[in-house]
Design a protein around this motif. Structure first.
Motif, PDB file in Angstrom:
ATOM      1  N   VAL A  55       0.855  -1.187   0.000  1.00  0.00           N
ATOM      2  CA  VAL A  55       0.000   0.000   0.000  1.00  0.00           C
ATOM      3  C   VAL A  55       0.888   1.234   0.000  1.00  0.00           C
ATOM      4  N   LYS A  56       0.503   2.226  -0.805  1.00  0.00           N
ATOM      5  CA  LYS A  56       1.209   3.505  -0.819  1.00  0.00           C
ATOM      6  C   LYS A  56       0.252   4.566  -0.322  1.00  0.00           C
ATOM      7  N   ALA A  57       0.535   5.116   0.843  1.00  0.00           N
ATOM      8  CA  ALA A  57      -0.381   6.097   1.423  1.00  0.00           C
ATOM      9  C   ALA A  57       0.358   6.943   2.444  1.00  0.00           C
ATOM     10  N   VAL A 526     -14.505   0.008   2.888  1.00  0.00           N
ATOM     11  CA  VAL A 526     -13.393   0.586   3.645  1.00  0.00           C
ATOM     12  C   VAL A 526     -12.382   1.197   2.685  1.00  0.00           C
ATOM     13  N   LYS A 527     -11.919   2.402   2.982  1.00  0.00           N
ATOM     14  CA  LYS A 527     -10.990   3.113   2.093  1.00  0.00           C
ATOM     15  C   LYS A 527      -9.541   2.718   2.352  1.00  0.00           C
ATOM     16  N   ASP A 528      -9.331   1.429   2.359  1.00  0.00           N
ATOM     17  CA  ASP A 528      -7.978   0.882   2.506  1.00  0.00           C
ATOM     18  C   ASP A 528      -8.010  -0.501   1.885  1.00  0.00           C
ATOM     19  N   GLU A 529      -7.243  -0.681   0.821  1.00  0.00           N
ATOM     20  CA  GLU A 529      -7.353  -1.921   0.062  1.00  0.00           C
ATOM     21  C   GLU A 529      -6.885  -3.146   0.834  1.00  0.00           C
ATOM     22  N   VAL A 530      -6.068  -2.951   1.858  1.00  0.00           N
ATOM     23  CA  VAL A 530      -5.647  -4.092   2.661  1.00  0.00           C
ATOM     24  C   VAL A 530      -6.849  -4.733   3.332  1.00  0.00           C
ATOM     25  N   PHE A 531      -7.733  -3.897   3.879  1.00  0.00           N
ATOM     26  CA  PHE A 531      -8.929  -4.410   4.535  1.00  0.00           C
ATOM     27  C   PHE A 531     -10.029  -4.716   3.517  1.00  0.00           C
ATOM     28  N   SER A 532     -10.242  -3.799   2.579  1.00  0.00           N
ATOM     29  CA  SER A 532     -11.357  -3.952   1.643  1.00  0.00           C
ATOM     30  C   SER A 532     -11.189  -5.159   0.739  1.00  0.00           C
ATOM     31  N   VAL A 577      -9.441 -12.210  16.354  1.00  0.00           N
ATOM     32  CA  VAL A 577     -10.120 -10.989  15.925  1.00  0.00           C
ATOM     33  C   VAL A 577      -9.156  -9.807  15.995  1.00  0.00           C
ATOM     34  N   LEU A 578      -9.059  -9.084  14.898  1.00  0.00           N
ATOM     35  CA  LEU A 578      -8.277  -7.849  14.858  1.00  0.00           C
ATOM     36  C   LEU A 578      -9.246  -6.689  14.651  1.00  0.00           C
ATOM     37  N   ILE A 579      -9.213  -5.729  15.558  1.00  0.00           N
ATOM     38  CA  ILE A 579     -10.069  -4.544  15.450  1.00  0.00           C
ATOM     39  C   ILE A 579      -9.158  -3.331  15.300  1.00  0.00           C
ATOM     40  N   HIS A 580      -9.315  -2.624  14.188  1.00  0.00           N
ATOM     41  CA  HIS A 580      -8.427  -1.510  13.847  1.00  0.00           C
ATOM     42  C   HIS A 580      -9.246  -0.223  13.834  1.00  0.00           C
ATOM     43  N   ILE A 581      -9.040   0.644  14.808  1.00  0.00           N
ATOM     44  CA  ILE A 581      -9.833   1.865  14.956  1.00  0.00           C
ATOM     45  C   ILE A 581      -9.317   2.930  13.996  1.00  0.00           C
ATOM     46  N   GLY A 582     -10.076   3.193  12.936  1.00  0.00           N
ATOM     47  CA  GLY A 582      -9.713   4.231  11.988  1.00  0.00           C
ATOM     48  C   GLY A 582      -8.674   3.785  10.979  1.00  0.00           C
ATOM     49  N   MET A 583      -8.372   4.668  10.037  1.00  0.00           N
ATOM     50  CA  MET A 583      -7.397   4.407   8.988  1.00  0.00           C
ATOM     51  C   MET A 583      -6.146   5.262   9.200  1.00  0.00           C
ATOM     52  N   ASP A 584      -4.985   4.605   9.254  1.00  0.00           N
ATOM     53  CA  ASP A 584      -3.699   5.295   9.442  1.00  0.00           C
ATOM     54  C   ASP A 584      -3.637   6.080  10.746  1.00  0.00           C
ATOM     55  N   THR A 625     -13.580   4.896  10.443  1.00  0.00           N
ATOM     56  CA  THR A 625     -14.132   3.595  10.060  1.00  0.00           C
ATOM     57  C   THR A 625     -13.291   2.485  10.671  1.00  0.00           C
ATOM     58  N   THR A 626     -13.942   1.556  11.361  1.00  0.00           N
ATOM     59  CA  THR A 626     -13.237   0.536  12.156  1.00  0.00           C
ATOM     60  C   THR A 626     -13.510  -0.869  11.630  1.00  0.00           C
ATOM     61  N   PRO A 627     -12.555  -1.488  10.937  1.00  0.00           N
ATOM     62  CA  PRO A 627     -12.726  -2.867  10.490  1.00  0.00           C
ATOM     63  C   PRO A 627     -12.684  -3.834  11.675  1.00  0.00           C
ATOM     64  N   VAL A 628     -13.542  -4.849  11.626  1.00  0.00           N
ATOM     65  CA  VAL A 628     -13.527  -5.960  12.577  1.00  0.00           C
ATOM     66  C   VAL A 628     -13.210  -7.203  11.755  1.00  0.00           C
ATOM     67  N   ILE A 629     -11.979  -7.709  11.868  1.00  0.00           N
ATOM     68  CA  ILE A 629     -11.458  -8.732  10.965  1.00  0.00           C
ATOM     69  C   ILE A 629     -11.258 -10.052  11.708  1.00  0.00           C
ATOM     70  N   ILE A 630     -11.654 -11.151  11.090  1.00  0.00           N
ATOM     71  CA  ILE A 630     -11.353 -12.491  11.593  1.00  0.00           C
ATOM     72  C   ILE A 630     -10.092 -12.945  10.873  1.00  0.00           C
ATOM     73  N   THR A 631      -8.958 -12.815  11.511  1.00  0.00           N
ATOM     74  CA  THR A 631      -7.685 -13.057  10.824  1.00  0.00           C
ATOM     75  C   THR A 631      -7.434 -14.534  10.530  1.00  0.00           C
ATOM     76  N   ASN A 632      -8.136 -15.431  11.212  1.00  0.00           N
ATOM     77  CA  ASN A 632      -8.015 -16.855  10.879  1.00  0.00           C
ATOM     78  C   ASN A 632      -9.266 -17.337  10.153  1.00  0.00           C
ATOM     79  N   SER A 633      -9.760 -16.489   9.230  1.00  0.00           N
ATOM     80  CA  SER A 633     -10.979 -16.814   8.485  1.00  0.00           C
ATOM     81  C   SER A 633     -10.854 -18.130   7.726  1.00  0.00           C
TER      82      SER A 633
END
Length: 657
Positions: A55-57, A526-532, A577-584, A625-633
């Protein structure tokens, strides 16, 4: 995972270390600032099995690794000879939640680890040179010996200068100021003054800290010490100087700080080091030696246990040099010494533990450090083994102390005496050969060394396995060990998934409740391609309407990022579960975030985890925007959103089956 090869590939594909201005890391990403981003090979990085995406940001070139990014980061620095930059890296471990023991080990390891390779090399050269003289292959008067011994001994003689550089980094002091302080302590003229016969006065007559005064500073008596090869005085001096520098920066106008801050820091610190810090550190060493002499007279066995058990601690603090003075005093008064000799077996206890770790480790880097540490330990130089191998693995260090105490008892039982100063390790044997030649004391010395080595090896093999590698800390058997492993190991996914696959029935549906109040969004929004893109795992996102994050299920906290913007959880049902509050929001460096839990803490659904200031984050220009990710999906057939629109805390959110 082969972190070394991955680090090499990343270094190459970002354009080489010459193209790197700085690098830090956050929860999942290496964040580079590159001189020329066009030199980076995006496609090669994305094709690497160890890289999720690129990602470049925000002016950063971000290489997404996953939750084991810290290990890749450490290896990257080592492989590239780089130094981390920025507060994100410096504060990666949340030291506010570290115990005093952990802080101490973090400090000691942080100071000594950077030069372990050179330290081990110097120890090996010094030991081999001494061996060559003992075997008659070299003469001490030869030029070959002088040069080889200078290579080995020079590193130890000027150890204060080397330590000043790493201590400066730990205490946030300008490294050149630190070097200036250390250089003054080992300056030849200062050393010569210490050996001068011109005595102005004598302080503390009749006490063990009686000191001849050779010079004064502004009419204040200066107690001169020999600071070459010492450790504690320079560490204390750098610590003191860091506070002087901090104060100077507050008081001195910015336009003249470049030269006036170093000026006042050196001018204040160096005299205080010579007048107060140095003598106090040296007296502490002398006091410890006097205490052990009293203990030995009271009970040789007790003295052996304490001396053998704590010698490595003395070495670590540098106070072991005080025993040298006691040794020579005893030789002068009665022709032999029995205190200093008790430490000889400790070298072999240490390398016994190191050998056990070499057998047990699966980490090539650990093994590569252990081999030279083992060799230098044979020659009596144990610092590489202590700082590089056993001390970072606290249990292994304790086991080596126990083995050293066991071996020292042999010296006490045999009433072994040292008649000369020969050295440590395999060069200790001449110490116990007196004018009457070889007798039983030599055999007791052999016995002590063998017992120490075998005890160290056996204790490590039996009791130390779980301390060798982070992977060894994964508990066996019970399902609750997943959370324990996650709290102890930095790489939560690699270890927890293995246990969970054995113990968790993924066909049984698991539900997570909403950790936030707000608007539910699809990950694709989500405005981040890693999550989206779903690269980090499946899940959803929430646009929060209130600034408190709650636990979505029962479990344990597996990871808490120091800046508070992200948190990792292991639920009792096996979800990661990984919860990431906001972007960057990592760039806020913790401003607006308050972490309410610690790594390893047990949690219940609905427990508050993090408080964050929505308005402050938005005002700083960041998305909330806060992604709620299941990292062992990948361990589930489906990860399904069961909520949409507005959601309240505690409402059913995701179903995993």
């Amino acid at each position: 995972m082969a972190y070394e090869q991955l680090a090499k590939d990343i270094l190459k594909d970002v354009g080489g270390k010459e193209n790197i201005t700085s690098v830090v890391h956050c929860t999942t990403r290496l964040r580079f600032k590159l001189k020329d981003e066009s030199k980076a090979n995006d496609d090669a990085l994305k094709a690497n099995d160890g890289v999720v995406t690129v990602v470049k940001a925000g002016g950063q070139y971000q290489v997404v690794i996953g939750t084991h990014v810290d290990k890749v980061y450490d290896t990257l620095l080592a492989e590239g000879g780089l130094s981390g930059g920025g507060q994100v890296d410096d504060n990666y471990e949340d030291k506010t939640n570290m115990s005093l023991t952990d802080r101490f080990i973090d400090l000691i390891s942080g100071i000594f680890t950077p030069f372990l390779g050179a330290l081990a090399a110097a120890g090996m050269i010094k030991g081999l040179t001494s061996a060559a003289v003992s075997l008659g292959w070299l003469s001490q008067s030869s030029g070959t010996y002088q040069i080889l011994y200078a290579i080995g001994d020079g590193f130890f003689y000027f150890l204060p200068i080397i330590i000043s550089l790493t201590a400066a980094k730990k205490f946030n002091l300008d490294k050149f100021i630190a070097v200036g302080i250390a250089a003054s302590m080992v300056y030849p003229n200062i050393v010569a003054i210490n050996n001068s016969k011109n005595v102005l006065m004598t302080l503390f007559k009749g006490s063990f800290i009686e000191s001849d005064i050779h010079i004064t500073f502004l009419k204040i008596p200066v107690i001169m010490m020999n600071y070459s090869s010492t450790v504690i005085p320079i560490i204390l001096a750098v610590w003191f100087a860091s506070h002087v520098q901090k104060l100077a920066k507050k008081l001195i106008p910015e336009m003249v700080q470049l030269f006036l801050v170093p000026f006042f820091t050196l001018l204040i610190t160096v005299p205080i080091t010579f007048i107060v810090i140095g003598p106090v550190a040296s007296w502490a060493s002398d006091a410890l030696s006097a205490l052990f002499q009293t203990l030995f007279n009271f009970s040789p066995i007790l003295a052996a246990l304490l001396m053998g058990g704590f010698w490595q601690v003395f070495v670590m603090f540098g106070v072991h040099w005080g025993f040298v003075a006691v040794f020579y005093a005893e030789l002068a008064s009665q022709g032999f010494d029995q205190i200093f000799l008790l430490s000889v077996s400790v070298c072999f206890a240490q390398i016994g533990v190191v050998l056990g770790i070499m057998f047990q480790t699966k980490n090539p880097k650990t093994r590569s450090l252990a081999i030279p540490a083992f060799i230098s330990g044979i020659f009596g130089v144990t610092e590489p083994a202590i700082y590089g191998i056993t001390l970072p693995r606290k249990k292994s260090f304790v086991l080596s102390c126990i083995a050293g105490a066991i071996g020292a008892i042999c010296f006490a039982l045999g009433n072994v005496k040292a008649y000369s100063m020969a050295g440590f390790g395999i060069f200790a044997f001449p110490m116990v050969i007196g004018k009457n030649g070889v007798d039983a004391t030599l055999y007791w010395t052999f016995a002590s060394i063998i017992v120490s080595f075998v005890a160290g090896l056996a204790l490590q093999l039996i009791f130390g396995r779980d301390a060798v590698d982070p992977e060894g800390e994964v508990a066996k058997g019970k399902a609750e060990a997943v959370a324990q492993a996650a709290s102890e190991a930095a790489d939560i996914n690699e270890h927890a998934v293995k246990v969970q696959q054995e113990k968790i029935d993924y066909n049984q549906a698991t539900k997570l409740v909403s950790p936030l109040a707000g608007q539910v969004l699809a990950l694709t929004d989500v405005k981040d391609e890693v999550f989206s893109s779903g690269a980090m795992g499946q899940g959803l996102a929430i646009e929060p309407s209130a600034g408190t994050l709650y636990a979505p299920a029962d479990g344990h906290v597996a990871l808490v990022f120091p800046t508070g913007h992200a948190i990792g959880l292991n639920t009792d049902d096996g979800a990661e579960v990984l919860i990431h509050i906001g972007m960057d929001t990592v760039n806020l460096e913790g401003k607006g975030f308050e972490t309410l839990v610690t790594k390893g803490q047990a949690i219940k659904a609905g427990d508050p985890l993090v408080k964050f200031d929505l308005d402050a984050i938005k005002a700083a220009g960041y998305e909330v925007t806060t992604p709620v990710i299941i990292t062992n999906s990948k361990n589930y057939h489906n990860v399904t959103a069961i909520a949409s629109g507005q959601v309240d805390v505690g409402q059913d959110l995701l179903e995993l089956n």
